[in-house]
Scaffold this motif. Structure first.
Motif, mmCIF file in Angstrom:
data_model
loop_
_atom_site.group_PDB
_atom_site.id
_atom_site.type_symbol
_atom_site.label_atom_id
_atom_site.label_comp_id
_atom_site.label_asym_id
_atom_site.label_seq_id
_atom_site.Cartn_x
_atom_site.Cartn_y
_atom_site.Cartn_z
ATOM 1 N N GLN A 20 0.825 -1.200 0.000
ATOM 2 C CA GLN A 20 0.000 0.000 0.000
ATOM 3 C C GLN A 20 0.862 1.253 0.000
ATOM 4 N N HIS A 21 1.963 1.195 0.749
ATOM 5 C CA HIS A 21 2.905 2.323 0.759
ATOM 6 C C HIS A 21 3.453 2.554 -0.650
ATOM 7 N N ARG A 22 3.867 1.483 -1.323
ATOM 8 C CA ARG A 22 4.404 1.622 -2.683
ATOM 9 C C ARG A 22 3.353 2.199 -3.633
ATOM 10 N N GLU A 23 2.124 1.753 -3.487
ATOM 11 C CA GLU A 23 1.062 2.264 -4.360
ATOM 12 C C GLU A 23 0.787 3.733 -4.094
ATOM 13 N N CYS A 24 0.792 4.129 -2.831
ATOM 14 C CA CYS A 24 0.599 5.542 -2.506
ATOM 15 C C CYS A 24 1.730 6.378 -3.099
ATOM 16 N N CYS A 25 2.956 5.893 -2.976
ATOM 17 C CA CYS A 25 4.104 6.614 -3.546
ATOM 18 C C CYS A 25 3.938 6.761 -5.056
ATOM 19 N N ALA A 26 3.541 5.680 -5.706
ATOM 20 C CA ALA A 26 3.363 5.724 -7.162
ATOM 21 C C ALA A 26 2.254 6.701 -7.545
ATOM 22 N N LEU A 27 1.144 6.653 -6.832
ATOM 23 C CA LEU A 27 0.030 7.548 -7.148
ATOM 24 C C LEU A 27 0.385 9.006 -6.881
ATOM 25 N N ARG A 28 1.118 9.253 -5.819
ATOM 26 C CA ARG A 28 1.506 10.634 -5.509
ATOM 27 C C ARG A 28 2.513 11.160 -6.518
ATOM 28 N N GLY A 29 3.252 10.281 -7.146
ATOM 29 C CA GLY A 29 4.266 10.683 -8.114
ATOM 30 C C GLY A 29 3.750 10.630 -9.532
ATOM 31 N N LYS A 30 4.428 9.882 -10.376
ATOM 32 C CA LYS A 30 4.101 9.841 -11.807
ATOM 33 C C LYS A 30 2.761 9.180 -12.107
ATOM 34 N N GLY A 31 2.202 8.470 -11.134
ATOM 35 C CA GLY A 31 0.914 7.824 -11.359
ATOM 36 C C GLY A 31 -0.280 8.751 -11.221
ATOM 37 N N TRP A 32 -0.038 9.977 -10.727
ATOM 38 C CA TRP A 32 -1.153 10.893 -10.525
ATOM 39 C C TRP A 32 -1.827 11.210 -11.858
ATOM 40 N N GLY A 33 -3.122 10.926 -11.933
ATOM 41 C CA GLY A 33 -3.904 11.230 -13.126
ATOM 42 C C GLY A 33 -3.900 10.133 -14.166
ATOM 43 N N PRO A 47 -4.964 16.145 -4.404
ATOM 44 C CA PRO A 47 -3.889 15.215 -4.027
ATOM 45 C C PRO A 47 -3.614 15.224 -2.522
ATOM 46 N N TYR A 48 -4.098 16.256 -1.848
ATOM 47 C CA TYR A 48 -3.887 16.330 -0.397
ATOM 48 C C TYR A 48 -4.610 15.184 0.307
ATOM 49 N N LYS A 49 -5.751 14.745 -0.230
ATOM 50 C CA LYS A 49 -6.471 13.614 0.358
ATOM 51 C C LYS A 49 -5.629 12.338 0.260
ATOM 52 N N PRO A 75 3.494 16.961 2.269
ATOM 53 C CA PRO A 75 2.415 16.796 1.288
ATOM 54 C C PRO A 75 2.772 17.276 -0.118
ATOM 55 N N LEU A 76 3.817 18.089 -0.242
ATOM 56 C CA LEU A 76 4.224 18.596 -1.549
ATOM 57 C C LEU A 76 5.144 17.624 -2.297
ATOM 58 N N TYR A 77 5.711 16.672 -1.577
ATOM 59 C CA TYR A 77 6.676 15.734 -2.159
ATOM 60 C C TYR A 77 5.974 14.740 -3.078
ATOM 61 N N LYS A 83 8.226 16.419 -10.045
ATOM 62 C CA LYS A 83 8.426 17.729 -9.430
ATOM 63 C C LYS A 83 7.471 17.905 -8.255
ATOM 64 N N VAL A 84 7.984 18.521 -7.190
ATOM 65 C CA VAL A 84 7.149 18.785 -6.017
ATOM 66 C C VAL A 84 6.043 19.761 -6.403
ATOM 67 N N TYR A 85 4.947 19.690 -5.682
ATOM 68 C CA TYR A 85 3.921 20.713 -5.836
ATOM 69 C C TYR A 85 4.485 22.004 -5.259
ATOM 70 N N LEU A 86 4.245 23.112 -5.923
ATOM 71 C CA LEU A 86 4.682 24.396 -5.390
ATOM 72 C C LEU A 86 3.795 24.809 -4.237
ATOM 73 N N GLU A 87 2.541 24.435 -4.327
ATOM 74 C CA GLU A 87 1.612 24.641 -3.218
ATOM 75 C C GLU A 87 0.485 23.626 -3.368
ATOM 76 N N LEU A 88 -0.115 23.311 -2.258
ATOM 77 C CA LEU A 88 -1.205 22.351 -2.225
ATOM 78 C C LEU A 88 -2.065 22.723 -1.035
ATOM 79 N N GLU A 89 -3.270 23.151 -1.317
ATOM 80 C CA GLU A 89 -4.135 23.606 -0.247
ATOM 81 C C GLU A 89 -4.504 22.446 0.667
ATOM 82 N N GLU A 90 -4.360 22.685 1.962
ATOM 83 C CA GLU A 90 -4.717 21.672 2.950
ATOM 84 C C GLU A 90 -6.225 21.435 2.909
#
Length: 120
Positions: A20-33, A47-49, A75-77, A83-90
């Motif tokens: 699950q950790h690996r999947e979250c990492c993938a989704l937060r990174g290049k897997g987003w979208g 993505p904050y959720k 949360p920006l990582y 690339k990190v998010y420059l900002e991400l609303e909580e």
């Protein structure tokens, strides 16, 4: 890919928790979208959720003596290659984090685990 119902995170066996950790990492990174039938719903939300969900996974990992990279606590990582998010609303955390994680989804997850020989 699957995000287990968050009520199961504390009960997941080692293999599923670390997966699950690996999947979250993938989704937060290049897997987003990138479409995948079992996780498409996450892209309907900030993505904050996903960060909030991942934080629960990492908290359980630490309780069990694992040491996820602390960079993921930001949360920006987005991993080493995104690339990190420059900002991400909580976003205020809800339970469940994703409304799709309802009782029917919980039962689906339990059935999926039973099919793998895991009784929770």
């Amino acid at each position: 890919m699957r995000l287990w119902h968050e009520a199961l995170i504390k009960k997941l066996p080692r293999q599923q928790l670390l997966g699950q950790h690996r999947e979250c990492c993938a989704l937060r990174g290049k897997g987003w979208g990138k479409p995948h039938s079992t996780v498409n719903y996450v892209f309907n939300y900030s993505p904050y959720k996903l960060f909030q969900y991942h934080l629960q996974v990492m908290t359980e990992m630490r309780k069990r003596g694992y040491h996820p990279d602390e960079k993921w606590l930001n949360p920006l990582y987005r991993g080493q290659t995104s690339k990190v998010y420059l900002e991400l609303e909580e976003v205020i955390q809800t339970f469940p984090i994703y409304p799709e994680h309802n009782n029917d989804y919980l039962e689906d997850c339990k059935e999926n685990l039973r099919e793998k020989g895991i009784i929770i």
